[in-house]
Design an enzyme around this catalytic site. Structure first.
Site, PDB file in Angstrom:
ATOM      1  N   LYS A   1       0.814  -1.219   0.000  1.00  8.66           N
ATOM      2  CA  LYS A   1       0.000   0.000   0.000  1.00  8.66           C
ATOM      3  C   LYS A   1       0.845   1.267   0.000  1.00  8.66           C
ATOM      4  O   LYS A   1       0.371   2.332  -0.389  1.00  8.66           O
ATOM      5  CB  LYS A   1      -0.965   0.015   1.188  1.00  8.66           C
ATOM      6  CG  LYS A   1      -2.057  -1.021   1.109  1.00  8.66           C
ATOM      7  CD  LYS A   1      -3.072  -0.630   0.069  1.00  8.66           C
ATOM      8  CE  LYS A   1      -4.263  -1.567   0.096  1.00  8.66           C
ATOM      9  NZ  LYS A   1      -5.376  -1.058  -0.666  1.00  8.66           N
TER      10      LYS A   1
ATOM     11  N   ASN B   1      -3.450  -0.584   6.381  1.00  9.27           N
ATOM     12  CA  ASN B   1      -2.273  -0.501   5.526  1.00  9.27           C
ATOM     13  C   ASN B   1      -2.204   0.800   4.724  1.00  9.27           C
ATOM     14  O   ASN B   1      -1.149   1.417   4.627  1.00  9.27           O
ATOM     15  CB  ASN B   1      -2.174  -1.708   4.600  1.00  9.27           C
ATOM     16  CG  ASN B   1      -1.844  -2.977   5.364  1.00  9.27           C
ATOM     17  OD1 ASN B   1      -1.334  -2.942   6.474  1.00  9.27           O
ATOM     18  ND2 ASN B   1      -2.144  -4.114   4.764  1.00  9.27           N
TER      19      ASN B   1
ATOM     20  N   GLN C   1      -1.257   3.622   7.049  1.00  6.95           N
ATOM     21  CA  GLN C   1       0.174   3.658   7.327  1.00  6.95           C
ATOM     22  C   GLN C   1       0.968   4.169   6.127  1.00  6.95           C
ATOM     23  O   GLN C   1       1.955   4.897   6.292  1.00  6.95           O
ATOM     24  CB  GLN C   1       0.666   2.279   7.744  1.00  6.95           C
ATOM     25  CG  GLN C   1       0.142   1.861   9.111  1.00  6.95           C
ATOM     26  CD  GLN C   1       0.542   0.449   9.429  1.00  6.95           C
ATOM     27  OE1 GLN C   1       1.715   0.162   9.605  1.00  6.95           O
ATOM     28  NE2 GLN C   1      -0.446  -0.449   9.476  1.00  6.95           N
TER      29      GLN C   1
ATOM     30  N   SER D   1      -8.515   1.175   7.297  1.00  6.91           N
ATOM     31  CA  SER D   1      -8.458   0.350   8.507  1.00  6.91           C
ATOM     32  C   SER D   1      -7.026  -0.010   8.877  1.00  6.91           C
ATOM     33  O   SER D   1      -6.799  -0.600   9.914  1.00  6.91           O
ATOM     34  CB  SER D   1      -9.253  -0.943   8.305  1.00  6.91           C
ATOM     35  OG  SER D   1     -10.599  -0.641   8.094  1.00  6.91           O
TER      36      SER D   1
END
Length: 153
Positions: free
Chosen positions: A52, A79, A82, A77
């Site tokens: 991602k 990945n 981040q 939610s």
């Protein structure tokens, strides 16, 4: 929707230098495939442990100076959250990430550790897009929305 061109891929490759790691292709021997070769690309070797970072990082790195000054807003939610937080941190940008209350706590903690402000919402009562729209509408200089499936515009 426009098709991705070779030029798009080359630009993304340039943007992601120093942000995403170049991961190897690893051959996988599966006797049941006979002579066919299968390769694995271990994106778990990325700084955030996920592919991602490529899409999120490409979009964040493509922002103009004026857009960067406004910061970024994303919903995820884990990945993608981040990935956006990591890219924003690399550029010194403010990142706000909308995450559901039922997101894995390890993902929430990792996103915060990357310097992002995390806003939690209850997915049983709200949709993440509505939370984002509310935040964008209330801002004098709204951050740039970086949704999970993004390409630079």
């Amino acid at each position: 929707m426009q098709l991705t061109t070779l030029a798009d891929i080359e630009q993304a490759q340039q943007r992601l230098q120093g942000l995403a790691r170049r991961t190897p292709l690893l051959p996988l021997a599966l006797p049941e495939l006979g002579t066919e070769q299968v390769y694995l690309k271990p994106e778990s070797l990325q700084p955030i442990g996920s592919f991602k970072i490529r899409g999120a990082g490409n979009r964040v790195m493509a922002l103009t100076a004026a857009e960067r000054a406004r910061g970024v807003l994303a919903y995820s939610s884990g990945n993608h959250a981040q990935g956006v937080a990591y890219a924003a941190r690399q550029l010194g940008l403010k990142a706000t990430i909308i995450m559901p209350t039922n997101a894995p706590q390890v993902k929430v903690a990792a996103t915060r550790a990357l310097g992002a402000e995390v806003i939690l919402y209850d997915p049983a009562h709200e949709k993440r897009e509505a939370v984002a729209a509310r935040l964008l509408a209330g801002a004098a200089a709204p951050p740039v929305l970086v949704p999970p499936s993004t390409t630079p515009t």
